[in-house]
Design a protein around this motif. Structure first.
Motif, mmCIF file in Angstrom:
data_model
loop_
_atom_site.group_PDB
_atom_site.id
_atom_site.type_symbol
_atom_site.label_atom_id
_atom_site.label_comp_id
_atom_site.label_asym_id
_atom_site.label_seq_id
_atom_site.Cartn_x
_atom_site.Cartn_y
_atom_site.Cartn_z
ATOM 1 N N LEU A 1 0.837 -1.206 0.000
ATOM 2 C CA LEU A 1 0.000 0.000 0.000
ATOM 3 C C LEU A 1 0.869 1.252 0.000
ATOM 4 O O LEU A 1 0.577 2.225 -0.713
ATOM 5 C CB LEU A 1 -0.923 -0.009 1.219
ATOM 6 C CG LEU A 1 -1.883 1.173 1.360
ATOM 7 C CD1 LEU A 1 -2.831 1.244 0.161
ATOM 8 C CD2 LEU A 1 -2.674 1.075 2.659
ATOM 9 N N TRP A 2 1.943 1.216 0.787
ATOM 10 C CA TRP A 2 2.858 2.374 0.832
ATOM 11 C C TRP A 2 3.497 2.605 -0.519
ATOM 12 O O TRP A 2 3.638 3.750 -0.975
ATOM 13 C CB TRP A 2 3.924 2.140 1.887
ATOM 14 C CG TRP A 2 4.891 3.291 2.008
ATOM 15 C CD1 TRP A 2 4.734 4.423 2.748
ATOM 16 C CD2 TRP A 2 6.155 3.412 1.335
ATOM 17 N NE1 TRP A 2 5.821 5.249 2.590
ATOM 18 C CE2 TRP A 2 6.711 4.660 1.725
ATOM 19 C CE3 TRP A 2 6.867 2.602 0.460
ATOM 20 C CZ2 TRP A 2 7.941 5.090 1.256
ATOM 21 C CZ3 TRP A 2 8.093 3.034 -0.019
ATOM 22 C CH2 TRP A 2 8.621 4.270 0.379
ATOM 23 N N GLN A 3 3.877 1.536 -1.210
ATOM 24 C CA GLN A 3 4.488 1.673 -2.532
ATOM 25 C C GLN A 3 3.494 2.268 -3.533
ATOM 26 O O GLN A 3 3.863 3.094 -4.362
ATOM 27 C CB GLN A 3 4.973 0.304 -3.019
ATOM 28 C CG GLN A 3 6.203 -0.199 -2.278
ATOM 29 C CD GLN A 3 6.596 -1.610 -2.694
ATOM 30 O OE1 GLN A 3 5.830 -2.315 -3.352
ATOM 31 N NE2 GLN A 3 7.800 -2.027 -2.316
ATOM 32 N N ILE A 4 2.225 1.831 -3.437
ATOM 33 C CA ILE A 4 1.196 2.390 -4.324
ATOM 34 C C ILE A 4 1.005 3.875 -4.052
ATOM 35 O O ILE A 4 0.945 4.694 -4.979
ATOM 36 C CB ILE A 4 -0.132 1.627 -4.137
ATOM 37 C CG1 ILE A 4 0.004 0.188 -4.643
ATOM 38 C CG2 ILE A 4 -1.274 2.340 -4.861
ATOM 39 C CD1 ILE A 4 -1.187 -0.692 -4.320
ATOM 40 N N GLN A 5 0.931 4.232 -2.755
ATOM 41 C CA GLN A 5 0.771 5.636 -2.401
ATOM 42 C C GLN A 5 1.976 6.459 -2.834
ATOM 43 O O GLN A 5 1.838 7.598 -3.305
ATOM 44 C CB GLN A 5 0.564 5.765 -0.889
ATOM 45 C CG GLN A 5 -0.773 5.221 -0.403
ATOM 46 C CD GLN A 5 -0.899 5.252 1.103
ATOM 47 O OE1 GLN A 5 0.106 5.238 1.818
ATOM 48 N NE2 GLN A 5 -2.133 5.272 1.599
ATOM 49 N N SER A 6 3.163 5.881 -2.677
ATOM 50 C CA SER A 6 4.388 6.576 -3.074
ATOM 51 C C SER A 6 4.415 6.804 -4.577
ATOM 52 O O SER A 6 4.762 7.904 -5.057
ATOM 53 C CB SER A 6 5.606 5.768 -2.647
ATOM 54 O OG SER A 6 6.795 6.384 -3.074
ATOM 55 N N SER A 7 4.023 5.767 -5.331
ATOM 56 C CA SER A 7 4.001 5.898 -6.795
ATOM 57 C C SER A 7 2.995 6.957 -7.219
ATOM 58 O O SER A 7 3.252 7.766 -8.131
ATOM 59 C CB SER A 7 3.660 4.551 -7.437
ATOM 60 O OG SER A 7 4.636 3.581 -7.124
ATOM 61 N N TYR A 8 1.848 6.959 -6.544
ATOM 62 C CA TYR A 8 0.811 7.942 -6.888
ATOM 63 C C TYR A 8 1.273 9.358 -6.558
ATOM 64 O O TYR A 8 1.030 10.310 -7.324
ATOM 65 C CB TYR A 8 -0.474 7.613 -6.139
ATOM 66 C CG TYR A 8 -1.623 8.553 -6.466
ATOM 67 C CD1 TYR A 8 -2.220 8.537 -7.722
ATOM 68 C CD2 TYR A 8 -2.085 9.460 -5.514
ATOM 69 C CE1 TYR A 8 -3.260 9.403 -8.027
ATOM 70 C CE2 TYR A 8 -3.129 10.337 -5.809
ATOM 71 C CZ TYR A 8 -3.701 10.300 -7.075
ATOM 72 O OH TYR A 8 -4.735 11.166 -7.372
ATOM 73 N N THR A 9 1.968 9.512 -5.422
ATOM 74 C CA THR A 9 2.482 10.824 -5.033
ATOM 75 C C THR A 9 3.516 11.312 -6.039
ATOM 76 O O THR A 9 3.508 12.487 -6.446
ATOM 77 C CB THR A 9 3.122 10.749 -3.639
ATOM 78 O OG1 THR A 9 2.151 10.298 -2.693
ATOM 79 C CG2 THR A 9 3.653 12.112 -3.215
ATOM 80 N N GLN A 10 4.407 10.416 -6.477
ATOM 81 C CA GLN A 10 5.399 10.795 -7.475
ATOM 82 C C GLN A 10 4.734 11.200 -8.793
ATOM 83 O O GLN A 10 5.172 12.132 -9.471
ATOM 84 C CB GLN A 10 6.366 9.634 -7.701
ATOM 85 C CG GLN A 10 7.294 9.379 -6.527
ATOM 86 C CD GLN A 10 8.187 8.172 -6.743
ATOM 87 O OE1 GLN A 10 8.091 7.511 -7.774
ATOM 88 N NE2 GLN A 10 9.035 7.879 -5.774
ATOM 89 N N TYR A 11 3.669 10.469 -9.132
ATOM 90 C CA TYR A 11 2.928 10.796 -10.354
ATOM 91 C C TYR A 11 2.308 12.192 -10.248
ATOM 92 O O TYR A 11 2.364 12.993 -11.210
ATOM 93 C CB TYR A 11 1.839 9.750 -10.593
ATOM 94 C CG TYR A 11 0.889 10.109 -11.708
ATOM 95 C CD1 TYR A 11 1.258 9.973 -13.047
ATOM 96 C CD2 TYR A 11 -0.393 10.583 -11.405
ATOM 97 C CE1 TYR A 11 0.373 10.320 -14.066
ATOM 98 C CE2 TYR A 11 -1.281 10.919 -12.420
ATOM 99 C CZ TYR A 11 -0.893 10.789 -13.751
ATOM 100 O OH TYR A 11 -1.779 11.131 -14.754
#
Length: 244
Positions: free
Chosen positions: A224-234
């Motif tokens: 979940l953290w990786q998904i949130q991190s990827s979304y934040t970077q996007y």
């Protein structure tokens, strides 16, 4: 004599009902709670009554040798059909519920033979108090976590089921073969050792399952953290492009 027989039959009927309750506390049905209760009452009710009548009209040792065929096999087949998880998770749960119940039943038989032989007073008292206390502990401390573990941990149940099956068979054989355990004083000490070893075994299994569940939860949180991190970077990338 009449009071002793009354206590024996009453405690047996009480035990049958609470074995059923114990299993309902441990397993996850695939139907709604109302439908599960209705089907279970309509199917297991007559089966328990039939077994109680056999216990009344047969010698206790003779019934103990038939218990596997008259109660264990039919109830296993029924609950397997009703269960949400029809794999080794169910096998372990079935053995768990029955062996926890057997712990109370066998200890009541042995202690009754030591302290009030021929009266069934201690047997009746232990069962009357033992089942509600055990069910309270399960509801307050075990049930919610065990349901969570059943849903999250999908590997390792085979070996746990094998261990629980071995203990289950040991208990069924020891209690009734070649005669009732209460008629074999020399074997009672070995039966008590099994009764001590069995909860230790289950505690260790639950510790392993709890550890696996925590690892699974940590893995989900990391994903979940990786998904949130990827979304934040996007989002940052999109804002940068917009500013440019």
């Amino acid at each position: 004599k009449a009071m002793s027989e009354f206590l024996r039959i009453t405690s047996a009927a009480y035990s049958f009902v609470h074995i059923l309750v114990m299993f309902l506390l441990f397993y996850k049905p695939r139907y709604t709670a109302k439908k599960t209760i209705m089907i279970t009452a309509g199917t297991m009710g007559p089966l328990l009554i039939a077994n109680l009548l056999m216990l009344i009209f047969m010698e206790q040792a003779a019934y103990g040798k038939l218990l596997f065929l008259t109660l264990v096999v039919p109830s296993f087949a029924f609950f397997f059909f009703m269960a949400k998880h029809r794999d080794f998770r169910f096998v372990f749960t079935f053995c768990l519920a029955d062996t926890v119940s057997a712990e109370i039943i066998i200890l009541s038989l042995i202690f009754n033979e030591y302290f009030t032989p021929g009266t069934n007073i201690v047997m009746f008292a232990i069962r009357i108090l033992g089942f509600p206390i055990m069910e309270y502990i399960i509801v307050k401390k075990v049930r919610k976590l065990y349901f969570e573990i059943q849903d999250s941990v999908k590997k390792g149940w085979g070996i746990f089921s094998l261990v629980s099956i071995i203990f289950y068979i040991m208990v069924l054989v020891m209690i009734a073969w070649p005669s009732m355990i209460t008629e074999r004083p020399d074997d009672m000490i070995f039966m008590l050792m099994i009764m001590v070893l069995m909860p230790v075994m289950y505690i260790n299994i639950f510790q392993i399952l709890f550890h696996q569940n925590r690892l699974h939860s940590m893995q989900r949180e990391q994903e979940l953290w990786q998904i949130q991190s990827s979304y934040t970077q996007y989002q940052i990338h999109q804002m940068t492009e917009t500013e440019e």
